[in-house]
Enzyme design. Sequence first.
Site, mmCIF file in Angstrom:
data_model
loop_
_atom_site.group_PDB
_atom_site.id
_atom_site.type_symbol
_atom_site.label_atom_id
_atom_site.label_comp_id
_atom_site.label_asym_id
_atom_site.label_seq_id
_atom_site.Cartn_x
_atom_site.Cartn_y
_atom_site.Cartn_z
ATOM 1 N N HIS A 63 0.860 -1.239 0.041
ATOM 2 C CA HIS A 63 -0.171 0.052 0.060
ATOM 3 C C HIS A 63 0.843 1.141 -0.044
ATOM 4 O O HIS A 63 2.086 1.037 0.145
ATOM 5 C CB HIS A 63 -0.948 -0.129 1.133
ATOM 6 C CG HIS A 63 -0.244 0.059 2.541
ATOM 7 N ND1 HIS A 63 0.608 -0.929 3.041
ATOM 8 C CD2 HIS A 63 -0.279 1.125 3.646
ATOM 9 C CE1 HIS A 63 0.835 -0.552 4.333
ATOM 10 N NE2 HIS A 63 0.633 0.634 4.637
ATOM 11 N N HIS A 65 1.251 3.829 1.874
ATOM 12 C CA HIS A 65 1.684 4.744 3.178
ATOM 13 C C HIS A 65 3.399 4.607 3.144
ATOM 14 O O HIS A 65 4.091 3.805 2.605
ATOM 15 C CB HIS A 65 1.265 4.128 4.555
ATOM 16 C CG HIS A 65 0.043 4.310 4.741
ATOM 17 N ND1 HIS A 65 -1.010 3.659 5.784
ATOM 18 C CD2 HIS A 65 -0.763 5.347 4.548
ATOM 19 C CE1 HIS A 65 -1.897 4.112 5.871
ATOM 20 N NE2 HIS A 65 -1.974 5.339 5.264
ATOM 21 N N ASP A 67 5.793 4.616 5.079
ATOM 22 C CA ASP A 67 6.757 3.653 5.830
ATOM 23 C C ASP A 67 6.974 2.248 4.866
ATOM 24 O O ASP A 67 7.489 1.555 5.373
ATOM 25 C CB ASP A 67 6.401 3.277 7.198
ATOM 26 C CG ASP A 67 5.023 2.704 7.325
ATOM 27 O OD1 ASP A 67 4.105 3.178 6.677
ATOM 28 O OD2 ASP A 67 4.809 2.083 8.201
ATOM 29 N N HIS A 68 6.183 2.356 3.806
ATOM 30 C CA HIS A 68 6.208 1.134 2.859
ATOM 31 C C HIS A 68 6.820 1.472 1.678
ATOM 32 O O HIS A 68 7.299 0.386 0.755
ATOM 33 C CB HIS A 68 5.028 0.409 2.682
ATOM 34 C CG HIS A 68 4.453 -0.177 3.976
ATOM 35 N ND1 HIS A 68 4.379 -1.518 4.434
ATOM 36 C CD2 HIS A 68 3.805 0.470 5.080
ATOM 37 C CE1 HIS A 68 3.723 -1.573 5.433
ATOM 38 N NE2 HIS A 68 3.296 -0.477 6.102
ATOM 39 N N HIS A 140 -7.743 -2.129 5.637
ATOM 40 C CA HIS A 140 -6.640 -0.670 6.201
ATOM 41 C C HIS A 140 -7.291 0.304 6.012
ATOM 42 O O HIS A 140 -8.444 0.520 5.382
ATOM 43 C CB HIS A 140 -5.266 -0.882 5.900
ATOM 44 C CG HIS A 140 -4.219 -0.162 6.470
ATOM 45 N ND1 HIS A 140 -4.280 -0.128 7.733
ATOM 46 C CD2 HIS A 140 -3.224 0.674 6.056
ATOM 47 C CE1 HIS A 140 -3.381 0.777 8.193
ATOM 48 N NE2 HIS A 140 -2.606 1.096 7.007
ATOM 49 N N ASP A 211 -0.377 -4.116 5.739
ATOM 50 C CA ASP A 211 -1.132 -3.556 7.065
ATOM 51 C C ASP A 211 -2.505 -3.763 6.864
ATOM 52 O O ASP A 211 -3.091 -3.501 5.866
ATOM 53 C CB ASP A 211 -0.966 -2.061 7.141
ATOM 54 C CG ASP A 211 0.555 -1.829 7.549
ATOM 55 O OD1 ASP A 211 1.470 -2.505 7.554
ATOM 56 O OD2 ASP A 211 0.809 -0.427 7.754
ATOM 57 N N HIS A 269 6.221 -5.440 11.503
ATOM 58 C CA HIS A 269 5.522 -4.091 11.338
ATOM 59 C C HIS A 269 5.373 -4.089 13.224
ATOM 60 O O HIS A 269 4.021 -3.525 13.254
ATOM 61 C CB HIS A 269 4.282 -4.069 10.736
ATOM 62 C CG HIS A 269 3.696 -2.569 10.616
ATOM 63 N ND1 HIS A 269 2.811 -2.032 11.023
ATOM 64 C CD2 HIS A 269 4.265 -1.930 9.216
ATOM 65 C CE1 HIS A 269 2.768 -0.670 10.775
ATOM 66 N NE2 HIS A 269 3.269 -0.580 9.653
#
Length: 317
Positions: A63, A65, A67-68, A140, A211, A269
């Site tokens: 996805h 976000h 942090d990915h 999510h 996530d 995570h």
Amino acid sequence: MQVLFLGTGAGMPSKQRNTSALALKLHEERGAVWLFDCGEAVQHQILETTIKPRKIEKIFITHMHGDHIFGLPGLLGSRSFQGGDEPLDLYGPKELKEYVEMTLRLSRTHLTYPIRFHEVKEGVIFEDDTMTVEAGLLAHVIPTYGYRIEQKPLLPKLDMDKVKQLGVPKGPLLAKLKSGKTVELADGRKVESKEVTEPAEPGFTVAILGDTQYCAKSEELSKDADLVVHEATFDGETEKLAKEYGHSTILDAATVASRAGARKLIVNHVSARFLPDHEKHLLKNMRQVHGNSDIAHDFDEYGWNKKERLMEKLIER
């Protein structure tokens, strides 16, 4: 096949954990590496391993976000600097193509290889003679996908004693027998594959979930998997907070793996609030639900034991 955790933290880097990234090392199966998510500074993490960026064949993003995905531009550029000229397949939500092309354009980064973008939707998103990858939409706060990676059954092994007994000569006939075909010898006799081969071994199945809060699709993707990698941002005492932010507790992850009949669970995570002493308590609780479970740390590596059909820890940092 080996699984190497390059980043196991949630949200932002900490002293103990980098942000999300996992390498599926398929050197034996296809001479390549597949990367799942690419958080900030992943290329720095790779410097501590034997992975060569030019060997990364595919990158799967769960996805959008940060942090990915924040590690993608740097890694893509470095792959080019380090002699990567083979095409790279990039799988992810539809916004991924815009993000990558925009950052490369504005930073004037020239790549020596083409990127093939694949917008992920539910269903089979990749298949060849050896592997299948299926995507499923999870639950999510933004669209997030989980991936189920299945290795197809391996080719049967030839029993050379039986081959000699039946008088099959060396050469192309052996390859045909190994691939399951029936061959005809010079004297007119026919030999079936099953007469001279051992049963084909099943391949491995790995589920890598982005996530998500607890959902049925996680169980579906994890069904009878040899390994499930599942996020566990929260502990069992913060279930309400987990649902609010679209995440899972460590007990959610264990429940998914248990109900799915998965053989091994590794959670990642992980929130920076969990210190080593706290992790021992979390691990104990998780194993009460799914006995064969671990909490991942950066640079932990697991290998596939084909004979025993299990994931073994190879490296622990």
